[in-house]
Design an enzyme around this catalytic site. Structure first.
Site, PDB file in Angstrom:
ATOM      1  CG  ASP A 157      -6.250   2.072  -7.781  1.00 53.23           C
ATOM      2  OD1 ASP A 157      -5.591   1.231  -7.132  1.00 53.23           O
ATOM      3  OD2 ASP A 157      -6.645   3.145  -7.286  1.00 53.23           O
TER       4      ASP A 157
ATOM      5  CB  SER B 185     -15.759   3.447  -7.911  1.00 54.26           C
ATOM      6  OG  SER B 185     -15.359   4.606  -7.225  1.00 54.26           O
TER       7      SER B 185
ATOM      8  CD  GLU C 105      -3.078  -0.375   0.033  1.00 57.31           C
ATOM      9  OE1 GLU C 105      -3.132  -0.028  -1.162  1.00 57.31           O
ATOM     10  OE2 GLU C 105      -3.637  -1.397   0.477  1.00 57.31           O
ATOM     11  CG  HIS C 106      -0.145   4.888   0.522  1.00 58.26           C
ATOM     12  ND1 HIS C 106      -0.564   6.051  -0.077  1.00 58.26           N
ATOM     13  CD2 HIS C 106      -1.187   4.452   1.275  1.00 58.26           C
ATOM     14  CE1 HIS C 106      -1.797   6.325   0.319  1.00 58.26           C
ATOM     15  NE2 HIS C 106      -2.204   5.359   1.127  1.00 58.26           N
TER      16      HIS C 106
ATOM     17  N   GLY D  40     -16.491   5.551  -3.445  1.00 59.25           N
ATOM     18  CA  GLY D  40     -15.925   5.986  -2.170  1.00 59.25           C
ATOM     19  C   GLY D  40     -15.621   4.833  -1.228  1.00 59.25           C
TER      20      GLY D  40
ATOM     21  CE1 TYR E  44      -2.872   7.755  -2.912  1.00 57.13           C
ATOM     22  CE2 TYR E  44      -1.985   9.438  -4.358  1.00 57.13           C
ATOM     23  CZ  TYR E  44      -2.192   8.107  -4.068  1.00 57.13           C
ATOM     24  OH  TYR E  44      -1.706   7.133  -4.910  1.00 57.13           O
TER      25      TYR E  44
ATOM     26  CD  GLU F  82      -8.095   8.678 -10.382  1.00 54.23           C
ATOM     27  OE1 GLU F  82      -8.622   7.824 -11.116  1.00 54.23           O
ATOM     28  OE2 GLU F  82      -8.333   8.786  -9.168  1.00 54.23           O
TER      29      GLU F  82
HETATM   30  C1  GLA Z   1      -5.169   4.799  -4.084  1.00 57.91           C
HETATM   31  C2  GLA Z   1      -4.423   5.140  -5.373  1.00 57.91           C
HETATM   32  C3  GLA Z   1      -3.444   4.038  -5.749  1.00 57.91           C
HETATM   33  C4  GLA Z   1      -2.553   3.665  -4.564  1.00 57.91           C
HETATM   34  C5  GLA Z   1      -3.384   3.430  -3.308  1.00 57.91           C
HETATM   35  C6  GLA Z   1      -2.537   3.194  -2.085  1.00 57.91           C
HETATM   36  O1  GLA Z   1      -6.002   3.710  -4.292  1.00 57.91           O
HETATM   37  O2  GLA Z   1      -5.333   5.333  -6.421  1.00 57.91           O
HETATM   38  O3  GLA Z   1      -2.673   4.433  -6.855  1.00 57.91           O
HETATM   39  O4  GLA Z   1      -1.574   4.633  -4.341  1.00 57.91           O
HETATM   40  O5  GLA Z   1      -4.246   4.518  -3.041  1.00 57.91           O
HETATM   41  O6  GLA Z   1      -1.812   2.022  -2.190  1.00 57.91           O
END
Ligand code: GLA
Length: 382
Positions: free
Chosen positions: A173, A130, A36-37, A125, A222, A161
């Site tokens: 994503d 989505s 994640e991240h 959300g 973010y 995006e």
């Molecule tokens: C969101 C972003 C992804 C990713 C995640 C965290 O979903 O769209 O690109 O950075 O957060 O892992």
């Protein structure tokens, strides 16, 4: 044909008062198992594509315009296809559609006059992507049968995006929505954009649980995280110019970073390692180790990356206290959305009842449960 697709053809025909049979495209949402991240730090992620998907029915029209309708929002928009290049963001759902049209036009694809009927089954959300599933399904619809390389498709959707909707997300994503594999997770290398298929042990059920909250802080936080990671890279680079992103850094170099960026970098560096360990544990069928890594990831996201929230922490703590739960963690960007849980098969009902009761008592909200069945990536529905 899957049921939403058949239903969509009829809805399209009614909405646009036509007998034309539209093509139907599907692009799935995702749940990230671990990593994640790390995507915008060019590291590793390990998501699965969901059965929940965004559907778009599309056919050419004689109106000379791009017309779109969202069943979820019950709203329409119209764009002049010749002037797509001049479109400006409106600050709402239509930006994901317009942004894709703009990026396709920039790549030299003519935007054809078409009618699009959009129906997403990915909760908005909920942290299940989505927006990426909307971008990818719309891109396929607007391509209208023209070929595109799959990596190029994922990148284009991400650019919509980043550059149009204004969200500096990584590639995860959109990539998993394009490349998802039935029955498997993918370990994606976010630098070279290659992937390995990760077979998951049979003897486990994956369940996502939606907190049903989305704290507004998500967007700004973010952006801050992206900047903090960049600050960490710059601090390390002064001594190690070969470090181009946190992907290249190791824990020994953390001494060169101070304050908040140091905590963020520690998360990213350890999380990349956890992805590798998770994939190895999955290969051995070691579910308890996979679960341990889930919990370690959550802990790191909560304390070092600071993107969790009370609701996510509560659901994770409540889940891991159950003897048939291997592990749980928040998934996605954070500040609400979903947790992802690895549980023993056959215990889903009990899991659901226990967490539902506890969560409702604590927050007065009804969490929503999604069984996760890894599915295929985006395509035209036959
Ligand atoms: C969101 C972003 C992804 C990713 C995640 C965290 O979903 O769209 O690109 O950075 O957060 O892992």
């Amino acid at each position: 044909m899957d049921v939403p697709a058949r239903d969509l053809i009829e809805a399209f025909q009614t909405h646009y008062a036509t007998e034309a049979t539209p093509a139907v495209y599907r692009a799935p949402g995702r749940v990230n198992l671990i990593g994640e991240h790390t995507d915008y730090n060019l590291g590793f992620v390990c998501p699965v594509a969901l059965e929940l998907a965004c559907y778009v029915a599309a056919a050419r029209n004689a109106a000379g315009k791009l017309r779109i309708y969202s069943r979820n929002m019950d709203e329409s928009r119209e764009f002049d296809t010749a002037a797509v290049g001049e479109l400006q963001p409106a600050g709402d759902w239509s930006d994901y559609v317009a942004g894709v049209a703009v990026m396709l036009a920039r790549e030299g694809y003519e935007i054809r006059p078409m009618d699009l009927y959009i129906d997403s089954r990915v909760p908005r959300g909920g942290g299940l992507s989505s927006s990426a599933s909307l971008e990818v399904s719309v891109a396929l619809a607007l391509l209208d049968g023209r070929e595109i390389d799959k990596v190029a498709l994922a990148r284009l959707a991400r650019r919509a995006e980043n550059e149009f909707a204004g969200m500096p997300c990584g590639i995860m994503d959109q990539y998993i929505s394009v490349f998802g594999r039935r029955g498997a997770a993918l370990k994606i290398d976010c630098r070279d954009l290659s992937f390995d298929v990760v077979r998951l042990p049979e003897a486990v059920e994956i369940v996502a649980v939606n907190t049903m909250v989305k704290h507004e802080l998500g967007g700004t936080a973010y952006r801050d995280r992206v900047a903090e990671c960049q600050a960490a890279v710059e601090a390390i680079q002064r001594r190690h110019p070969d470090v181009k992103s946190l992907r290249d850094a190791d824990l020994n170099q953390l001494d060169l970073v101070t304050g908040v960026p140091k905590m963020r970098a520690r998360h990213v560096i350890t999380e990349d390692r956890r992805v590798e360990e998770f994939v190895a544990a999955a290969g051995r069928g070691d579910l308890w180790e996979m679960g341990r890594l889930f919990v370690a990831s959550h802990h790191s996201l909560r304390h070092d990356y600071e993107v969790s929230c009370e609701e996510l922490d509560f659901l994770v703590d409540a889940a891991v206290a159950l003897p048939y739960v291997y592990g749980a963690r928040m998934t996605g960007g954070g500040f609400g959305g979903c947790t992802v849980n690895l549980i023993k098969p056959g215990r889903g009902e009990e899991f659901r009842e226990t967490l539902h009761r506890a969560y409702r008592e604590r927050f007065g909200l009804e969490p929503v449960f999604y069984p996760v069945k890894p599915s295929d990536g985006a395509s035209r529905v036959a």
